[in-house]
Design a protein around this motif. Structure first.
Motif, mmCIF file in Angstrom:
data_model
loop_
_atom_site.group_PDB
_atom_site.id
_atom_site.type_symbol
_atom_site.label_atom_id
_atom_site.label_comp_id
_atom_site.label_asym_id
_atom_site.label_seq_id
_atom_site.Cartn_x
_atom_site.Cartn_y
_atom_site.Cartn_z
ATOM 1 N N ALA A 23 0.835 -1.197 0.000
ATOM 2 C CA ALA A 23 0.000 0.000 0.000
ATOM 3 C C ALA A 23 0.873 1.252 0.000
ATOM 4 N N PRO A 24 1.401 1.632 -1.144
ATOM 5 C CA PRO A 24 2.249 2.825 -1.195
ATOM 6 C C PRO A 24 1.448 4.079 -0.881
ATOM 7 N N ILE A 25 2.144 5.090 -0.423
ATOM 8 C CA ILE A 25 1.544 6.393 -0.157
ATOM 9 C C ILE A 25 1.749 7.245 -1.401
ATOM 10 N N ALA A 26 0.667 7.547 -2.092
ATOM 11 C CA ALA A 26 0.738 8.339 -3.316
ATOM 12 C C ALA A 26 0.634 9.820 -2.975
ATOM 13 N N VAL A 27 1.569 10.607 -3.467
ATOM 14 C CA VAL A 27 1.603 12.039 -3.151
ATOM 15 C C VAL A 27 1.699 12.848 -4.438
ATOM 16 N N MET A 28 0.785 13.789 -4.592
ATOM 17 C CA MET A 28 0.825 14.734 -5.705
ATOM 18 C C MET A 28 1.272 16.094 -5.183
ATOM 19 N N ILE A 29 2.410 16.568 -5.648
ATOM 20 C CA ILE A 29 2.890 17.900 -5.294
ATOM 21 C C ILE A 29 2.380 18.881 -6.343
ATOM 22 N N VAL A 30 1.549 19.833 -5.909
ATOM 23 C CA VAL A 30 1.046 20.853 -6.824
ATOM 24 C C VAL A 30 1.745 22.169 -6.474
ATOM 25 N N GLY A 31 2.815 22.459 -7.206
ATOM 26 C CA GLY A 31 3.514 23.718 -6.988
ATOM 27 C C GLY A 31 2.696 24.868 -7.536
ATOM 28 N N GLY A 32 2.523 25.915 -6.736
ATOM 29 C CA GLY A 32 1.667 27.013 -7.155
ATOM 30 C C GLY A 32 2.314 28.370 -6.983
ATOM 31 N N PHE A 33 1.496 29.417 -7.070
ATOM 32 C CA PHE A 33 1.951 30.791 -6.908
ATOM 33 C C PHE A 33 1.040 31.464 -5.881
ATOM 34 N N HIS A 34 1.516 32.554 -5.320
ATOM 35 C CA HIS A 34 0.735 33.269 -4.318
ATOM 36 C C HIS A 34 -0.377 34.047 -5.010
ATOM 37 N N MET A 35 -1.604 33.617 -4.821
ATOM 38 C CA MET A 35 -2.734 34.256 -5.488
ATOM 39 C C MET A 35 -3.073 35.624 -4.911
ATOM 40 N N VAL A 75 -1.231 21.718 3.091
ATOM 41 C CA VAL A 75 -1.130 23.081 2.573
ATOM 42 C C VAL A 75 -0.019 23.864 3.256
ATOM 43 N N GLU A 76 0.297 25.014 2.653
ATOM 44 C CA GLU A 76 1.405 25.850 3.110
ATOM 45 C C GLU A 76 0.961 26.843 4.183
ATOM 46 N N TRP A 77 0.387 26.323 5.234
ATOM 47 C CA TRP A 77 0.076 27.089 6.440
ATOM 48 C C TRP A 77 0.579 26.312 7.648
ATOM 49 N N ASP A 78 0.828 27.026 8.737
ATOM 50 C CA ASP A 78 1.235 26.360 9.973
ATOM 51 C C ASP A 78 0.109 25.468 10.482
ATOM 52 N N ALA A 79 0.476 24.351 11.085
ATOM 53 C CA ALA A 79 -0.506 23.354 11.531
ATOM 54 C C ALA A 79 -1.598 23.923 12.434
ATOM 55 N N PRO A 80 -1.273 24.719 13.470
ATOM 56 C CA PRO A 80 -2.349 25.196 14.364
ATOM 57 C C PRO A 80 -3.303 26.183 13.697
ATOM 58 N N TYR A 81 -2.877 26.807 12.623
ATOM 59 C CA TYR A 81 -3.670 27.842 11.974
ATOM 60 C C TYR A 81 -4.806 27.255 11.135
ATOM 61 N N VAL A 82 -4.626 26.023 10.651
ATOM 62 C CA VAL A 82 -5.570 25.456 9.683
ATOM 63 C C VAL A 82 -6.924 25.059 10.286
ATOM 64 N N ARG A 227 -3.567 8.905 -0.153
ATOM 65 C CA ARG A 227 -3.399 9.602 -1.437
ATOM 66 C C ARG A 227 -3.484 11.093 -1.110
ATOM 67 N N ILE A 228 -2.335 11.736 -1.082
ATOM 68 C CA ILE A 228 -2.218 13.088 -0.537
ATOM 69 C C ILE A 228 -1.941 14.099 -1.643
ATOM 70 N N VAL A 229 -2.673 15.187 -1.618
ATOM 71 C CA VAL A 229 -2.388 16.325 -2.498
ATOM 72 C C VAL A 229 -1.731 17.413 -1.661
ATOM 73 N N VAL A 230 -0.592 17.885 -2.110
ATOM 74 C CA VAL A 230 0.152 18.922 -1.398
ATOM 75 C C VAL A 230 0.144 20.188 -2.242
ATOM 76 N N PHE A 231 -0.462 21.249 -1.723
ATOM 77 C CA PHE A 231 -0.450 22.554 -2.383
ATOM 78 C C PHE A 231 0.621 23.416 -1.731
ATOM 79 N N TYR A 232 1.636 23.765 -2.513
ATOM 80 C CA TYR A 232 2.759 24.519 -1.957
ATOM 81 C C TYR A 232 3.325 25.462 -2.999
ATOM 82 N N GLY A 233 3.985 26.525 -2.540
ATOM 83 C CA GLY A 233 4.675 27.418 -3.458
ATOM 84 C C GLY A 233 5.636 26.648 -4.326
#
Length: 261
Positions: A23-35, A75-82, A227-233
């Motif tokens: 059972a591999p952990i599938a990760v999609m890195i979605v590099g983005g820009f600051h909207m 996501v690209e926020w600190d853990a307690p903030y989300v 199956r994780i989607v990561v939204f990051y700069g």
């Protein structure tokens, strides 16, 4: 001391890792820009992502990524903030936000009814000592060249967004051949310094450290089968992809296989 033959040792190692193989952990890195616009040394020119046209484009992006069938969003926020922000978002109490965490991360999590986690870590960015050393030792051409390369890329992102869609821009940012050059700025900083004074190497080390901590946050929460989607700069995509591809039991999934054309 007991000695193991190589075949016997290999057999032991094989026995200890069946869950990863199954059972591999599938990760999609979605590099983005600051909207929301400017946060960095070089900033993309962004129009109003709350405008109807851009909102339709964002929905198309989220619908495309949803086909990956994610089980969690990072996501690209600190853990307690989300958690409080996401709770307000679900309750309709969160003010309208241009932020990409809300526009992409929260929207996908709500649509798929999956959890969203903050994995960001603050880090030092000691650029001033690099600049001071370069000026004092006649090495400003190194910085000028590195910054010009970054500005050219940012200008291309801005033009892609202006002339195209949100997805066009994300597809450009997540092209593997382009990401492979993303660490050039930090690598070139190593050229600045000498002897015991190494401000360029210090900057690179600080960047590695921050990304290593982000990688740790991603890896430590993940479970086999996720199956994780990561939204990051997009500036972090180089290291986050390295984190996933080099981690046993993890599998990198290309964002451009799901982002609409």
């Amino acid at each position: 001391m007991r000695h193991f033959s190589i075949p016997a040792l290999a057999a032991c190692l094989f026995v200890t890792t069946p869950s990863f193989a199954a059972a591999p952990i599938a990760v999609m890195i979605v590099g983005g820009f600051h909207m929301t616009g400017g946060h960095d040394m070089h900033n993309v020119v962004v129009d109003d992502v709350l405008a109807p046209k851009r909102q339709a484009e964002i929905r198309a992006v989220v619908d495309g990524i949803a086909k990956f069938k994610p089980t969690a969003v990072d996501v690209e926020w600190d853990a307690p903030y989300v958690p409080p922000k996401y709770a307000d978002y679900l309750a309709g109490k969160l003010d309208s936000s241009h932020n990409e965490v809300v526009q992409l991360g929260f929207r996908l999590a709500r649509q798929q009814n999956i959890p969203v986690y903050g994995i960001d870590v603050d880090g030092d960015f000691p650029y001033e000592p690099v600049e001071a050393y370069a000026k004092a030792h006649g090495e400003t051409a190194i910085l000028d060249s590195a910054n010009a390369d970054i500005q050219n890329m940012v200008d291309t992102i801005s033009k892609t967004l202006k002339d195209g869609t949100i997805s066009d821009t994300l597809r450009y940012l997540n092209e593997p051949s382009r990401i492979a050059r993303d660490n050039d700025f930090y690598r070139n900083m190593v050229r600045v310094g000498g002897g015991a004074e190494q401000p360029g190497a210090d900057l690179l080390a600080a960047w590695y450290k921050r990304n290593a901590y982000i990688c740790a946050n991603l890896v430590q929460r993940a479970k086999p089968g996720d199956r994780i989607v990561v939204f990051y700069g997009s500036g972090h995509a180089f290291f986050l992809r390295q984190c996933v591809t080099e981690m046993p039991g993890f599998k990198l999934v290309e964002a451009n296989d799901y982002l609409p054309k």
